[in-house]
Design an enzyme around this catalytic site. Structure first.
Site, short mmCIF file in Angstrom:
data_model
loop_
_atom_site.label_atom_id
_atom_site.label_comp_id
_atom_site.label_asym_id
_atom_site.label_seq_id
_atom_site.Cartn_x
_atom_site.Cartn_y
_atom_site.Cartn_z
CG HIS A 92 -1.94 -1.13 1.13
ND1 HIS A 92 -2.89 -1.27 0.13
CD2 HIS A 92 -2.07 -2.21 1.94
CE1 HIS A 92 -3.57 -2.37 0.34
NE2 HIS A 92 -3.09 -2.98 1.43
CG HIS A 108 -6.55 -4.00 7.22
ND1 HIS A 108 -6.70 -4.89 6.17
CD2 HIS A 108 -7.75 -3.37 7.35
CE1 HIS A 108 -7.95 -4.82 5.72
NE2 HIS A 108 -8.59 -3.91 6.41
#
Length: 141
Positions: free
Chosen positions: A38, A138
């Site tokens: 990410h 996350h």
């Protein structure tokens, strides 16, 4: 006594380094995986397929991820969400400032390296992260 800017920077780097090195191994693995999936300070909308292939990003079963998002910011700004964001649940935090995010959607393929992604979509907004021991692990899409 005068403190030089380089001394202050060195002390800050040592503090951050000691903070991340003191984390449990499981948390550090998840954090490194999060960064691989990410963090993308230089990723643009044209780079979805090449970046996902280069990083060998797949889902937990080893298949092409249907959607993957890259946060266009350096580590320290992303990590700061876990320490200074708004707590939504016990481990979910929303950033107080907007981030640029490139979202890539799967066009074709099932397994690496055959994953092909459409041109990414750039959006700007607050992000929500799952955090563990003060580190992002996350990305909540």
């Amino acid at each position: 006594m005068e403190i030089h800017q380089s001394t202050v920077i060195l002390l800050l780097l040592l503090c951050v380094s000691s903070y991340t090195h003191a984390q449990p191994a499981h948390t550090m693995r998840r954090y490194q995986n999060f960064l691989n999936h990410h963090r993308g300070p230089y990723v643009n909308v044209e780079m979805c397929t090449s970046e996902i292939r280069h990083r060998k990003i797949t889902d937990s079963a080893g298949y092409c991820k249907p959607v993957n998002s890259f946060i266009r910011a350096p580590d320290h700004l992303i990590t700061a969400v876990c320490r200074g964001g708004t707590r939504l649940y016990y481990n979910l935090f929303r950033s107080g400032t907007p981030f640029d995010v490139v979202t890539c959607r799967l066009k074709s393929g099932q397994t690496h390296p055959d994953c092909e992604y459409d041109r990414g979509r750039l959006s700007i907004g607050n992000i929500v992260l799952g955090c563990e021991h003060g580190l992002p692990v996350h990305y909540e899409s």
